[in-house]
Scaffold this motif. Structure first.
Motif, PDB file in Angstrom:
ATOM      1  N   PRO A  88      54.435  26.479  34.381  1.00 54.60           N
ATOM      2  CA  PRO A  88      55.735  26.008  33.894  1.00 54.60           C
ATOM      3  C   PRO A  88      55.909  24.515  34.182  1.00 54.60           C
ATOM      4  O   PRO A  88      55.577  24.043  35.272  1.00 54.60           O
ATOM      5  N   ALA A  89      56.402  23.778  33.176  1.00 62.92           N
ATOM      6  CA  ALA A  89      56.499  22.325  33.330  1.00 62.92           C
ATOM      7  C   ALA A  89      57.560  21.773  32.390  1.00 62.92           C
ATOM      8  O   ALA A  89      57.970  22.425  31.421  1.00 62.92           O
ATOM      9  N   THR A  90      57.977  20.553  32.703  1.00 60.71           N
ATOM     10  CA  THR A  90      58.926  19.816  31.861  1.00 60.71           C
ATOM     11  C   THR A  90      58.199  18.629  31.246  1.00 60.71           C
ATOM     12  O   THR A  90      57.505  17.883  31.941  1.00 60.71           O
ATOM     13  N   ILE A  91      58.352  18.459  29.932  1.00 62.96           N
ATOM     14  CA  ILE A  91      57.670  17.392  29.187  1.00 62.96           C
ATOM     15  C   ILE A  91      58.703  16.443  28.614  1.00 62.96           C
ATOM     16  O   ILE A  91      59.636  16.865  27.928  1.00 62.96           O
ATOM     17  N   ARG A  92      58.533  15.164  28.884  1.00 59.51           N
ATOM     18  CA  ARG A  92      59.417  14.133  28.330  1.00 59.51           C
ATOM     19  C   ARG A  92      58.873  13.683  26.984  1.00 59.51           C
ATOM     20  O   ARG A  92      57.721  13.268  26.868  1.00 59.51           O
ATOM     21  N   THR A  93      59.680  13.792  25.917  1.00 56.42           N
ATOM     22  CA  THR A  93      59.321  13.288  24.598  1.00 56.42           C
ATOM     23  C   THR A  93      60.397  12.325  24.126  1.00 56.42           C
ATOM     24  O   THR A  93      61.472  12.234  24.734  1.00 56.42           O
ATOM     25  N   ALA A  94      60.130  11.628  23.046  1.00 56.68           N
ATOM     26  CA  ALA A  94      61.143  10.733  22.477  1.00 56.68           C
ATOM     27  C   ALA A  94      62.355  11.505  21.983  1.00 56.68           C
ATOM     28  O   ALA A  94      63.443  10.947  21.834  1.00 56.68           O
ATOM     29  N   GLY A  95      62.179  12.819  21.719  1.00 49.63           N
ATOM     30  CA  GLY A  95      63.291  13.652  21.285  1.00 49.63           C
ATOM     31  C   GLY A  95      64.032  14.319  22.423  1.00 49.63           C
ATOM     32  O   GLY A  95      64.995  15.043  22.190  1.00 49.63           O
ATOM     33  N   GLY A  96      63.618  14.095  23.683  1.00 47.20           N
ATOM     34  CA  GLY A  96      64.280  14.692  24.831  1.00 47.20           C
ATOM     35  C   GLY A  96      63.310  15.487  25.681  1.00 47.20           C
ATOM     36  O   GLY A  96      62.093  15.472  25.472  1.00 47.20           O
ATOM     37  N   LEU A  97      63.857  16.189  26.658  1.00 55.75           N
ATOM     38  CA  LEU A  97      63.053  16.997  27.571  1.00 55.75           C
ATOM     39  C   LEU A  97      62.772  18.369  26.968  1.00 55.75           C
ATOM     40  O   LEU A  97      63.669  19.016  26.424  1.00 55.75           O
ATOM     41  N   LEU A  98      61.519  18.827  27.085  1.00 55.53           N
ATOM     42  CA  LEU A  98      61.126  20.157  26.645  1.00 55.53           C
ATOM     43  C   LEU A  98      60.518  20.909  27.823  1.00 55.53           C
ATOM     44  O   LEU A  98      59.855  20.306  28.670  1.00 55.53           O
ATOM     45  N   HIS A  99      60.739  22.214  27.859  1.00 47.04           N
ATOM     46  CA  HIS A  99      60.256  23.038  28.959  1.00 47.04           C
ATOM     47  C   HIS A  99      59.224  24.028  28.422  1.00 47.04           C
ATOM     48  O   HIS A  99      59.470  24.694  27.417  1.00 47.04           O
ATOM     49  N   VAL A 100      58.077  24.115  29.088  1.00 48.51           N
ATOM     50  CA  VAL A 100      56.995  25.002  28.649  1.00 48.51           C
ATOM     51  C   VAL A 100      56.616  25.946  29.776  1.00 48.51           C
ATOM     52  O   VAL A 100      56.805  25.641  30.961  1.00 48.51           O
ATOM     53  N   ALA A 101      56.078  27.104  29.381  1.00 48.81           N
ATOM     54  CA  ALA A 101      55.603  28.065  30.377  1.00 48.81           C
ATOM     55  C   ALA A 101      54.595  28.991  29.717  1.00 48.81           C
ATOM     56  O   ALA A 101      54.710  29.312  28.526  1.00 48.81           O
ATOM     57  N   PRO A 102      53.563  29.428  30.453  1.00 57.14           N
ATOM     58  CA  PRO A 102      52.641  30.430  29.909  1.00 57.14           C
ATOM     59  C   PRO A 102      53.385  31.712  29.568  1.00 57.14           C
ATOM     60  O   PRO A 102      54.354  32.092  30.236  1.00 57.14           O
ATOM     61  N   ALA A 103      52.950  32.389  28.485  1.00 59.84           N
ATOM     62  CA  ALA A 103      53.566  33.644  28.056  1.00 59.84           C
ATOM     63  C   ALA A 103      52.473  34.574  27.537  1.00 59.84           C
ATOM     64  O   ALA A 103      51.350  34.142  27.276  1.00 59.84           O
TER      65      ALA A 103
END
Length: 270
Positions: A88-103
């Motif tokens: 699980p991690a938070t990614i900074r993009t030009a469109g804002g913060l996105l959160h990802v996690a294995p599923a």
């Protein structure tokens, strides 16, 4: 200098990933991104991804389309980065913060809340984004959605019958869309399944578009044509999209794959 890269894809939407955390890299330019993305003389990809450090996130991600233009968001690329991170991690993009996690079905991405105000798309003129009073030949009355980047969604009887390779660039570059637009043509198959094709801004016809799947699902949900959790079938495969309520974030789940790793001489493309 010799630069390392990782080739990845999400449902056939492919990326060249450069990790500036592991190796100090010069500034990426639109011309160089386009040269690396060229499938005949470069490495070849739909989007070039540059990863870096971020103060308020686990990682920063910059996204360059095939034509070299930098864009705000890419759902498939976000899943690819999630695969590389493996947690699980938070990614900074030009469109804002996105959160990802294995599923279980691959990588799940919290895409944030969609935006619908005409100024947030953005559009050149004020209008109802749920039923826009505009059209291009048989493609009429789209829904406009911003999911980190701008989308126009056309709900049609048969998306495969649309000449998207011809109409896509016309709509993408229409003055109504000051920042251009991604063009989605979709057919509702059941309350839980949508079929979708996408003309991606700056990249053209694509086998898959994560933000397009999110925007299309949300558009169909707003028009009450589908349930709040759907499968979106793209030429490259399926993505699972959920938007539990109007004030909730969109979640997208699907696969991401690492194809191979390699290296290139930076000065050959600079």
């Amino acid at each position: 200098m010799r630069a390392e890269f990782i080739k990845m894809h999400g449902l056939g939407n492919d990326f060249v990933v450069l990790d500036a955390r592991a190796q100090a890299l010069p500034e990426m330019t639109p011309a160089m991104a386009s040269a690396l993305a060229d499938r005949h003389t470069g490495i070849g990809c739909d989007q070039l991804i540059v990863l870096g450090a971020a103060d308020n996130a686990d990682i920063a991600m910059r996204i360059f389309n095939h034509d070299g233009g930098e864009v705000e968001a890419c759902g498939n690329a976000t899943r690819a980065v999630g695969l590389l991170l493996g947690k699980p991690a938070t990614i900074r993009t030009a469109g804002g913060l996105l959160h990802v996690a294995p599923a279980d079905a691959g990588i799940e991405v919290d895409m944030g809340q969609p935006r619908f105000d005409w100024q947030d798309i953005p559009l050149a003129d004020p209008m109802d984004t749920l039923d826009m009073p505009v059209g291009w030949e048989a493609l009429e009355r789209p829904v406009a959605v911003n999911v980190g980047n701008p989308h126009a969604v056309f709900l049609v009887p048969d998306c495969d019958a649309v000449e998207l390779e011809r109409l896509g660039p016309v709509i993408e570059n229409d003055p109504l869309f000051p920042q251009r637009v991604n063009v989605n043509v979709a057919s509702i198959e059941t309350r839980s399944r949508i079929r979708l094709r996408v003309w991606e801004r700056g990249a053209g016809l694509t086998r898959a578009c994560g933000t397009g799947a999110c925007a299309t699902a949300v558009a169909a949900m707003r028009r009450k044509l589908v349930d709040r959790a759907v499968t979106v079938g793209l030429p490259g495969g399926d993505l699972h999209i959920a938007w539990p309520s109007d004030d909730a974030s969109i979640t997208m789940t699907g696969p991401a794959i690492e194809s191979y790793r390699g290296s290139f001489e930076w000065d050959d493309y600079a």
